[in-house]
Design a protein around this motif. Structure first.
Motif, PDB file in Angstrom:
ATOM      1  N   LEU A   1      38.730  37.118  52.390  1.00 47.71           N
ATOM      2  CA  LEU A   1      39.887  37.839  51.866  1.00 47.71           C
ATOM      3  C   LEU A   1      40.068  37.542  50.382  1.00 47.71           C
ATOM      4  O   LEU A   1      40.284  38.456  49.571  1.00 47.71           O
ATOM      5  CB  LEU A   1      41.141  37.428  52.645  1.00 47.71           C
ATOM      6  CG  LEU A   1      42.459  38.061  52.182  1.00 47.71           C
ATOM      7  CD1 LEU A   1      42.396  39.585  52.303  1.00 47.71           C
ATOM      8  CD2 LEU A   1      43.639  37.517  52.989  1.00 47.71           C
ATOM      9  N   TYR A   2      39.953  36.276  50.021  1.00 41.46           N
ATOM     10  CA  TYR A   2      40.060  35.870  48.618  1.00 41.46           C
ATOM     11  C   TYR A   2      38.973  36.561  47.782  1.00 41.46           C
ATOM     12  O   TYR A   2      39.241  37.090  46.703  1.00 41.46           O
ATOM     13  CB  TYR A   2      39.927  34.349  48.524  1.00 41.46           C
ATOM     14  CG  TYR A   2      39.813  33.817  47.113  1.00 41.46           C
ATOM     15  CD1 TYR A   2      40.931  33.655  46.311  1.00 41.46           C
ATOM     16  CD2 TYR A   2      38.567  33.446  46.584  1.00 41.46           C
ATOM     17  CE1 TYR A   2      40.821  33.158  45.018  1.00 41.46           C
ATOM     18  CE2 TYR A   2      38.450  32.947  45.296  1.00 41.46           C
ATOM     19  CZ  TYR A   2      39.585  32.814  44.519  1.00 41.46           C
ATOM     20  OH  TYR A   2      39.465  32.327  43.247  1.00 41.46           O
ATOM     21  N   GLY A   3      37.747  36.578  48.309  1.00 40.79           N
ATOM     22  CA  GLY A   3      36.640  37.203  47.599  1.00 40.79           C
ATOM     23  C   GLY A   3      36.850  38.689  47.384  1.00 40.79           C
ATOM     24  O   GLY A   3      36.489  39.240  46.333  1.00 40.79           O
ATOM     25  N   PHE A   4      37.443  39.354  48.388  1.00 38.51           N
ATOM     26  CA  PHE A   4      37.694  40.787  48.266  1.00 38.51           C
ATOM     27  C   PHE A   4      38.711  41.061  47.160  1.00 38.51           C
ATOM     28  O   PHE A   4      38.536  41.973  46.347  1.00 38.51           O
ATOM     29  CB  PHE A   4      38.202  41.339  49.603  1.00 38.51           C
ATOM     30  CG  PHE A   4      38.468  42.815  49.591  1.00 38.51           C
ATOM     31  CD1 PHE A   4      37.429  43.722  49.402  1.00 38.51           C
ATOM     32  CD2 PHE A   4      39.767  43.303  49.735  1.00 38.51           C
ATOM     33  CE1 PHE A   4      37.672  45.098  49.380  1.00 38.51           C
ATOM     34  CE2 PHE A   4      40.017  44.667  49.711  1.00 38.51           C
ATOM     35  CZ  PHE A   4      38.968  45.562  49.537  1.00 38.51           C
ATOM     36  N   VAL A   5      39.758  40.245  47.102  1.00 38.57           N
ATOM     37  CA  VAL A   5      40.784  40.408  46.062  1.00 38.57           C
ATOM     38  C   VAL A   5      40.176  40.173  44.675  1.00 38.57           C
ATOM     39  O   VAL A   5      40.420  40.935  43.735  1.00 38.57           O
ATOM     40  CB  VAL A   5      41.958  39.440  46.311  1.00 38.57           C
ATOM     41  CG1 VAL A   5      42.926  39.461  45.136  1.00 38.57           C
ATOM     42  CG2 VAL A   5      42.684  39.796  47.602  1.00 38.57           C
ATOM     43  N   ILE A   6      39.369  39.113  44.551  1.00 38.50           N
ATOM     44  CA  ILE A   6      38.725  38.807  43.266  1.00 38.50           C
ATOM     45  C   ILE A   6      37.753  39.915  42.871  1.00 38.50           C
ATOM     46  O   ILE A   6      37.657  40.297  41.688  1.00 38.50           O
ATOM     47  CB  ILE A   6      38.001  37.450  43.336  1.00 38.50           C
ATOM     48  CG1 ILE A   6      39.013  36.313  43.505  1.00 38.50           C
ATOM     49  CG2 ILE A   6      37.162  37.200  42.086  1.00 38.50           C
ATOM     50  CD1 ILE A   6      40.013  36.182  42.375  1.00 38.50           C
ATOM     51  N   PHE A   7      37.029  40.465  43.854  1.00 38.44           N
ATOM     52  CA  PHE A   7      36.111  41.574  43.585  1.00 38.44           C
ATOM     53  C   PHE A   7      36.864  42.772  43.014  1.00 38.44           C
ATOM     54  O   PHE A   7      36.444  43.380  42.019  1.00 38.44           O
ATOM     55  CB  PHE A   7      35.379  41.978  44.859  1.00 38.44           C
ATOM     56  CG  PHE A   7      34.636  43.279  44.743  1.00 38.44           C
ATOM     57  CD1 PHE A   7      33.398  43.337  44.102  1.00 38.44           C
ATOM     58  CD2 PHE A   7      35.176  44.460  45.247  1.00 38.44           C
ATOM     59  CE1 PHE A   7      32.712  44.542  43.971  1.00 38.44           C
ATOM     60  CE2 PHE A   7      34.504  45.664  45.121  1.00 38.44           C
ATOM     61  CZ  PHE A   7      33.266  45.708  44.485  1.00 38.44           C
TER      62      PHE A   7
END
Length: 368
Positions: free
Chosen positions: A12-18
């Motif tokens: 989830l964190y990675g998706f937001v950062i992406f």
């Protein structure tokens, strides 16, 4: 095992950062460029990679030729907004790392602001002291609201990122693909020699791109310095098995410092706190208790330069403890002949962009 339950949060964190990085890449969210040379120094992981010593290296490289300003967010300070850092500032007001830089380079402009754009704008206001020729952004690799002229990415040689994962399951602030934004990649905290084979392995690990330069740096420790009113020490007085040290640290990775002190041949005990730890009265009591328990005629307390900035804020430290407290300064150096190449790249960038800026100003002045 518990790490498994953190992977969904990492995704989830990675998706937001992406999405955030994609918005900047597509210019949906704007990134500001300044006409002053801007150099960003940061990392892609949490934990210590040696940012402050590298900022200090750049300050020392540039300060005799250019007006240098540093801008940090002032991590864990108790204030908000833009602040000038003065030698008499406290770590609670401005943060320990900016205060360390100011104490080391009192003639250099040091500032803090959580909003980097507003911070640079404030630095460039003519009425506010010296106008900088170059701005160094500390810990700013993720702060994409400013487009730096040179983006320097630091990676700990001892904690490489190829098999790491995103927060909170791992230590990555963003995906390794974002290393493409770096102009210079520095492997920090290296041993004194890195073999050619290892260099090639690391170059492949970071997937070095044609426009990127790769360098290797190591930490170089100096001689112990008193924090308060402790007597000056010569190296012979503490590089002996008869000297007993209580090493107190509040940094992300004290392992290398511990290893250096062990090599001195002294007796060592350690007391470790979290990074940027705000020392309390209870902590001071614990330090004093541990120190008094050491059964040795020759004993001292050793800490880091960053911790020393925080200890100076504490009134509860007794005179007896102050008389035994020292910090171990540290700086960075480049391996082999890389220093000349790195210095040239930085000096050329600042010199060329300063000249272009002055030419632009003269043209505009002539038009008006």
């Amino acid at each position: 095992m518990a790490k498994i339950f953190l992977y969904p949060l990492s995704w989830l964190y990675g998706f937001v950062i992406f999405l955030r990085n994609r918005a900047y890449d597509l210019k949906i969210v704007k990134s500001k460029e300044f006409d002053v040379p801007v150099i960003s120094i940061g990392n892609i992981t949490v934990g210590g990679t040696g940012k402050t010593p590298h900022v200090e290296y750049l300050v020392n490289l540039l300060k005799d030729t250019y007006e240098v300003a540093t801008l940090s967010r002032g991590y864990k300070r108790k204030t908000k907004g833009f602040r000038w850092v003065e030698k008499q500032s406290t770590a609670l007001e401005v943060g320990d790392e900016p205060l360390q830089i100011k104490n080391k380079f009192p003639d250099v402009t040091v500032s803090v602001c959580e909003d980097r754009v507003k911070g640079v704008e404030k630095l460039l206001e003519p009425a506010e002291g010296k106008t900088p020729d170059v701005v160094l952004l500390d810990d700013a690799f993720q702060h994409r609201r400013i487009t730096p002229g040179i983006n320097i990415l630091l990676i700990d040689y001892n904690r490489q990122i190829k098999n790491d994962t995103l927060l909170p399951a791992g230590r990555l602030r963003e995906g390794v693909y974002q290393m493409r934004r770096a102009n210079i990649i520095l492997f920090t905290k290296c041993p004194e020699e890195v073999t050619p084979i290892m260099r090639r392995i690391l170059q492949n690990d970071v997937n070095l791109l044609p426009y990127q330069k790769l360098y290797f740096t190591r930490l170089v420790y100096g001689t112990l310095q008193p924090i308060f009113n402790a007597p000056e020490l010569d190296e012979a007085s503490y590089r002996t098995v008869s000297c007993h040290m209580l090493v107190v640290t509040g940094i992300a990775s004290p392992k290398q410092m511990h290893s250096f002190i062990k090599k001195m041949g002294t007796q060592m005990e350690t007391l470790t706190f979290s990074d940027h730890h705000a020392y309390t009265t209870n902590d001071i009591v614990e330090i004093e208790k541990r120190f008094q328990a050491i059964n040795s005629e020759k004993k001292i307390i050793v800490t880091t330069e960053k911790d020393a900035m925080r200890f100076k804020d504490i009134e509860e430290i007794s005179d007896a403890l102050k008389a035994a407290m020292y910090y171990l300064p540290v700086k960075v150096d480049f391996l082999e002949e890389e220093k000349k190449s790195f210095n040239k790249k930085i000096l050329n960038y600042v010199g060329e962009n300063k000249s272009n800026r002055e030419l632009h100003k003269r043209k505009n002045s002539g038009k008006s």
